[in-house]
Design an enzyme around this catalytic site. Structure first.
Site, PDB file in Angstrom:
ATOM      1  N   SER A  83       0.836  -1.064  -0.036  1.00  0.00           N
ATOM      2  CA  SER A  83       0.139   0.036   0.050  1.00  0.00           C
ATOM      3  C   SER A  83       1.086   1.315   0.044  1.00  0.00           C
ATOM      4  O   SER A  83       0.528   2.516  -0.616  1.00  0.00           O
ATOM      5  CB  SER A  83      -0.800  -0.018   1.302  1.00  0.00           C
ATOM      6  OG  SER A  83      -0.322   0.217   2.546  1.00  0.00           O
ATOM      7  N   ARG A  85      23.105 -13.601   3.593  1.00  0.00           N
ATOM      8  CA  ARG A  85      22.464 -12.394   3.179  1.00  0.00           C
ATOM      9  C   ARG A  85      23.388 -11.774   2.009  1.00  0.00           C
ATOM     10  O   ARG A  85      22.658 -11.098   1.100  1.00  0.00           O
ATOM     11  CB  ARG A  85      22.567 -11.389   4.411  1.00  0.00           C
ATOM     12  CG  ARG A  85      21.456 -11.864   5.251  1.00  0.00           C
ATOM     13  CD  ARG A  85      21.494 -10.699   6.378  1.00  0.00           C
ATOM     14  NE  ARG A  85      20.782 -10.940   7.669  1.00  0.00           N
ATOM     15  CZ  ARG A  85      19.268 -11.274   7.539  1.00  0.00           C
ATOM     16  NH1 ARG A  85      18.592 -10.684   6.953  1.00  0.00           N
ATOM     17  NH2 ARG A  85      18.814 -11.497   8.974  1.00  0.00           N
ATOM     18  N   MET A 124      10.833  -6.552   4.181  1.00  0.00           N
ATOM     19  CA  MET A 124      11.096  -7.041   5.487  1.00  0.00           C
ATOM     20  C   MET A 124      12.462  -7.864   5.754  1.00  0.00           C
ATOM     21  O   MET A 124      12.235  -9.001   6.575  1.00  0.00           O
ATOM     22  CB  MET A 124       9.768  -7.935   6.038  1.00  0.00           C
ATOM     23  CG  MET A 124       8.511  -7.162   5.944  1.00  0.00           C
ATOM     24  SD  MET A 124       8.449  -5.714   7.049  1.00  0.00           S
ATOM     25  CE  MET A 124       8.184  -6.121   8.591  1.00  0.00           C
ATOM     26  N   ARG A 125      13.166  -7.662   4.713  1.00  0.00           N
ATOM     27  CA  ARG A 125      14.745  -8.420   5.026  1.00  0.00           C
ATOM     28  C   ARG A 125      15.668  -7.350   5.576  1.00  0.00           C
ATOM     29  O   ARG A 125      15.556  -6.125   5.004  1.00  0.00           O
ATOM     30  CB  ARG A 125      15.378  -8.738   3.676  1.00  0.00           C
ATOM     31  CG  ARG A 125      14.137  -9.802   2.865  1.00  0.00           C
ATOM     32  CD  ARG A 125      13.654 -11.081   3.680  1.00  0.00           C
ATOM     33  NE  ARG A 125      14.743 -11.650   4.207  1.00  0.00           N
ATOM     34  CZ  ARG A 125      14.625 -12.747   5.129  1.00  0.00           C
ATOM     35  NH1 ARG A 125      13.421 -13.091   5.851  1.00  0.00           N
ATOM     36  NH2 ARG A 125      15.847 -13.430   5.453  1.00  0.00           N
ATOM     37  N   ASN A 181      13.587   4.606   4.005  1.00  0.00           N
ATOM     38  CA  ASN A 181      12.719   3.477   4.667  1.00  0.00           C
ATOM     39  C   ASN A 181      11.519   3.955   5.211  1.00  0.00           C
ATOM     40  O   ASN A 181      11.699   5.174   6.005  1.00  0.00           O
ATOM     41  CB  ASN A 181      13.613   2.926   5.458  1.00  0.00           C
ATOM     42  CG  ASN A 181      12.670   1.438   6.036  1.00  0.00           C
ATOM     43  OD1 ASN A 181      11.971   0.960   5.463  1.00  0.00           O
ATOM     44  ND2 ASN A 181      13.040   1.381   7.563  1.00  0.00           N
ATOM     45  N   HIS A 227       9.150   3.470   8.506  1.00  0.00           N
ATOM     46  CA  HIS A 227       9.062   2.707   9.655  1.00  0.00           C
ATOM     47  C   HIS A 227       7.876   3.152  10.757  1.00  0.00           C
ATOM     48  O   HIS A 227       7.658   4.094  10.802  1.00  0.00           O
ATOM     49  CB  HIS A 227      10.299   2.774  10.686  1.00  0.00           C
ATOM     50  CG  HIS A 227      10.319   1.675  11.733  1.00  0.00           C
ATOM     51  ND1 HIS A 227      10.486   0.332  11.849  1.00  0.00           N
ATOM     52  CD2 HIS A 227      10.150   1.753  13.061  1.00  0.00           C
ATOM     53  CE1 HIS A 227      10.526  -0.228  12.706  1.00  0.00           C
ATOM     54  NE2 HIS A 227      10.000   0.640  13.852  1.00  0.00           N
ATOM     55  N   GLU A 229       0.907   6.970   6.880  1.00  0.00           N
ATOM     56  CA  GLU A 229       2.033   6.541   6.116  1.00  0.00           C
ATOM     57  C   GLU A 229       2.060   7.013   4.853  1.00  0.00           C
ATOM     58  O   GLU A 229       2.886   7.307   4.102  1.00  0.00           O
ATOM     59  CB  GLU A 229       2.485   4.894   6.300  1.00  0.00           C
ATOM     60  CG  GLU A 229       2.936   4.475   7.637  1.00  0.00           C
ATOM     61  CD  GLU A 229       3.152   3.091   7.792  1.00  0.00           C
ATOM     62  OE1 GLU A 229       3.590   2.510   6.800  1.00  0.00           O
ATOM     63  OE2 GLU A 229       2.749   2.317   8.738  1.00  0.00           O
TER      64      GLU A 229
HETATM   65  C1  GAR Z   1       4.015  -0.582   6.515  1.00  0.00           C
HETATM   66  O1  GAR Z   1       3.283  -0.343   7.860  1.00  0.00           O
HETATM   67  C2  GAR Z   1       5.392  -0.244   6.937  1.00  0.00           C
HETATM   68  O2  GAR Z   1       5.674   0.682   7.632  1.00  0.00           O
HETATM   69  C3  GAR Z   1       5.938  -1.741   7.694  1.00  0.00           C
HETATM   70  O3  GAR Z   1       5.299  -2.745   6.985  1.00  0.00           O
HETATM   71  C4  GAR Z   1       3.987  -2.129   6.176  1.00  0.00           C
HETATM   72  C5  GAR Z   1       3.978  -2.640   4.851  1.00  0.00           C
HETATM   73  O4  GAR Z   1       2.640  -2.100   4.545  1.00  0.00           O
HETATM   74  N1  GAR Z   1       7.382  -1.600   7.618  1.00  0.00           N
HETATM   75  C6  GAR Z   1       8.026  -2.253   8.453  1.00  0.00           C
HETATM   76  O5  GAR Z   1       7.579  -2.870   9.528  1.00  0.00           O
HETATM   77  C7  GAR Z   1       9.507  -2.227   8.300  1.00  0.00           C
HETATM   78  N2  GAR Z   1      10.299  -2.919   9.366  1.00  0.00           N
HETATM   79  P1  GAR Z   1       2.370  -1.746   2.757  1.00  0.00           P
HETATM   80  O6  GAR Z   1       3.007  -3.374   2.075  1.00  0.00           O
HETATM   81  O7  GAR Z   1       0.863  -2.185   2.705  1.00  0.00           O
HETATM   82  O8  GAR Z   1       3.086  -0.842   2.328  1.00  0.00           O
END
Ligand code: GAR
Length: 198
Positions: free
Chosen positions: A15, A67, A92-93, A109, A111, A176
């Site tokens: 999203s 990695r 998420m890596r 990024n 967060h 976000e």
């Molecule tokens: C979002 O809330 C982002 O901030 C978080 O994952 C979600 C992804 O949602 N990111 C983390 O936790 C990074 N460590 P999306 O795929 O709908 O954008």
């Protein structure tokens, strides 16, 4: 005008990627050049393709925790796309210092917490457990340290009585989608002044 080229890395629904891609039109100084995932099944890949953005994936699983080897493969489509800016958007890596240093000052990024609070996972549950009255999200420059690096923007939301982690996450996610496009637009224009919302 030559547009800045933006590659977006994701692992899930995407999203935030959609918010970023949809913002890059008109007089915006950047355009998307690639959406790259570590998971072939990431919903974000379909949404990117629907928007006409080139997509690629490199499954991290066959690398079994190596990695550096995973990142060497990830680097191939990334270099081919010649991005000026990389946006991690629910990627998420954890990236190694070696990978990050190659994109020094060019990788952002998002967060889901008000950094420096709650680096890592389960940020919404942790904010609730701590009894915080406000929570939010942060866009920052990526450095070798996890969820660290200069802050480029933050958006705040209230924590409401009886909130579940899911309700709080949804409230933060809405922000976000406002914050990341606002920061990217500013960053792509060469301005690192933090964007503060909420
Ligand atoms: C979002 O809330 C982002 O901030 C978080 O994952 C979600 C992804 O949602 N990111 C983390 O936790 C990074 N460590 P999306 O795929 O709908 O954008």
């Amino acid at each position: 005008m030559t547009h800045k080229r933006v590659a977006i890395l994701l692992s899930g629904g995407g999203s935030n990627m959609v918010a970023l891609v949809d913002s890059m039109t008109g007089d915006h100084p950047a355009r998307p050049c690639l959406v790259l995932s570590n998971d072939a099944k990431a919903g974000g890949l379909v949404k990117a393709a629907e928007r006409g953005v080139p997509t690629a994936y490199v499954d991290h699983r066959p690398f079994k925790g190596d990695r550096a080897a995973f990142e060497a493969e990830l680097m191939k489509p990334l270099l081919a796309a010649e991005p000026d800016i990389i946006c991690l958007a629910g990627f998420m890596r954890v990236l190694t210092a070696g990978f990050v240093s190659q994109w020094n000052g060019r990788m952002l990024n998002i967060h889901p917490s008000l950094l420096p609070k709650y680096k890592g996972l389960h940020t919404h549950a942790r904010a609730l457990e701590a009894g915080d009255s406000e929570h939010g999200c942060t866009v920052h420059e990526v450095t070798a340290e996890l969820d660290d690096g200069p802050i480029l923007g933050q958006a705040r939301v209230p924590v409401l009585p009886g909130d579940t982690p899911e309700q709080l996450a949804a409230r933060v996610l809405e922000q976000e989608h406002r914050l990341y496009p606002a920061v990217l637009r500013r960053f792509a224009a060469g301005d690192r002044t933090p964007v503060l919302l909420g």
